[in-house]
Design a protein around this motif. Sequence first.
Motif, PDB file in Angstrom:
ATOM      1  N   LYS A  40       0.829  -1.215   0.000  1.00 46.84           N
ATOM      2  CA  LYS A  40       0.000   0.000   0.000  1.00 46.84           C
ATOM      3  C   LYS A  40       0.860   1.261   0.000  1.00 46.84           C
ATOM      4  O   LYS A  40       0.564   2.226  -0.708  1.00 46.84           O
ATOM      5  CB  LYS A  40      -0.932   0.011   1.225  1.00 46.84           C
ATOM      6  N   SER A  41       1.936   1.271   0.767  1.00 45.15           N
ATOM      7  CA  SER A  41       2.749   2.492   0.819  1.00 45.15           C
ATOM      8  C   SER A  41       3.515   2.708  -0.487  1.00 45.15           C
ATOM      9  O   SER A  41       3.738   3.851  -0.896  1.00 45.15           O
ATOM     10  CB  SER A  41       3.667   2.530   2.044  1.00 45.15           C
ATOM     11  N   GLU A  44       0.948   4.323  -2.881  1.00 48.79           N
ATOM     12  CA  GLU A  44       0.712   5.739  -2.557  1.00 48.79           C
ATOM     13  C   GLU A  44       1.923   6.606  -2.903  1.00 48.79           C
ATOM     14  O   GLU A  44       1.764   7.709  -3.436  1.00 48.79           O
ATOM     15  CB  GLU A  44       0.395   5.882  -1.064  1.00 48.79           C
ATOM     16  N   LYS A  94       7.730   6.704   0.813  1.00 53.42           N
ATOM     17  CA  LYS A  94       7.291   5.321   1.025  1.00 53.42           C
ATOM     18  C   LYS A  94       7.594   4.877   2.466  1.00 53.42           C
ATOM     19  O   LYS A  94       6.756   4.259   3.130  1.00 53.42           O
ATOM     20  CB  LYS A  94       7.994   4.408   0.018  1.00 53.42           C
ATOM     21  N   LEU A  97       5.205   6.606   4.824  1.00 54.68           N
ATOM     22  CA  LEU A  97       3.840   6.063   4.703  1.00 54.68           C
ATOM     23  C   LEU A  97       3.743   4.707   5.386  1.00 54.68           C
ATOM     24  O   LEU A  97       2.775   4.404   6.081  1.00 54.68           O
ATOM     25  CB  LEU A  97       3.455   5.929   3.221  1.00 54.68           C
TER      26      LEU A  97
END
Length: 242
Positions: A40-41, A44, A94, A97
Amino acid sequence: MFQAAVTKYLKRTNHSNLAIKAVLFDMDGVLFDSMPGHAKSWVEAMAAYDLPFTEYEGYLNEGRTGITTVNYGFNKIFQRNATAEEFQGIYALKTALFEKYPKAKRIPFSFELAEKIKAQGLDRLIVTGSGQKSLWGMIESNYPNLFDTSRMVTSLDVTYGKPHPEPYLMGLEKASVEAWEAVVIENAPLGIEAAVAANIFTIAVKTGILEEKVLHDAGADLVFSSMEELYRNWVAFSEKYM
Ligand code: CA
C-alpha cells in the motif's frame, strides 16, 4: 513429495547431497506480515509521482531494494531510471507512509517454526531486501533469542539485491555454510529466484495475495500453502536431510 523435490534439487545444482546446517529466513512475508503495508505504501508513494503502480505489482516486486523498485516504476512509464533526487523523494515518502500502517504482526506459525529449527540445533539467519529499520528493531521482541541480528543481510549490505543471488550468497557466507548445507524460506518470486540462483534448496510459502503457481514458476523446490503447513511438515522434511 520431499524426496522427489530433493532429487530434483540435486540434479539442478549438481550437488551430491543436501545436509542442512542453517536455515536462511526472508523477513517480510515470512517473519512479519508486513507486505500489506509495504504494498500500500508503494502504491501511494508512486502515485505522488504520477506513477501508476498496483498492490499486486508491489507483491510481484517484493524483495527488490528500494532503488530497483523505484526504477521499475519509472521505466514502466517514462522508459528511464529515476534521478537520485526522485529516488530519494519517493523512498522517503514510502518509508514514512509505511510507518503509518499498524505495526506488522508475526506471520502465524513462524515463531513456532523458528523455535523448532533452533531446537534441532540448526543455525538461523535473516536475509532481507528491506531497509525498513523499524522492522529490524522488532525482530528481537517478536523472535527473542532466535536470530542474531548482527549477522543479518539487509539492503545496506548488498549491491544488487534479489533476484540476484548476492544476498543469499552473502547469507551462506555469514552462516559459514555451503549452498547444500542450507535451506531458504521465501514468500516472493524474486526472493525465490535469488535463492534458486544461489543453488540453495528453496522453500516457498504462500503468505500473501500471489497464487501458489507464481511461486512454483519462480523455481521453488517446495511450495506450501501456509506457514502452518510448513511448520507441520518441517520435521518430516528436515530430519531426513540433516
Ligand atoms: Ca519476502
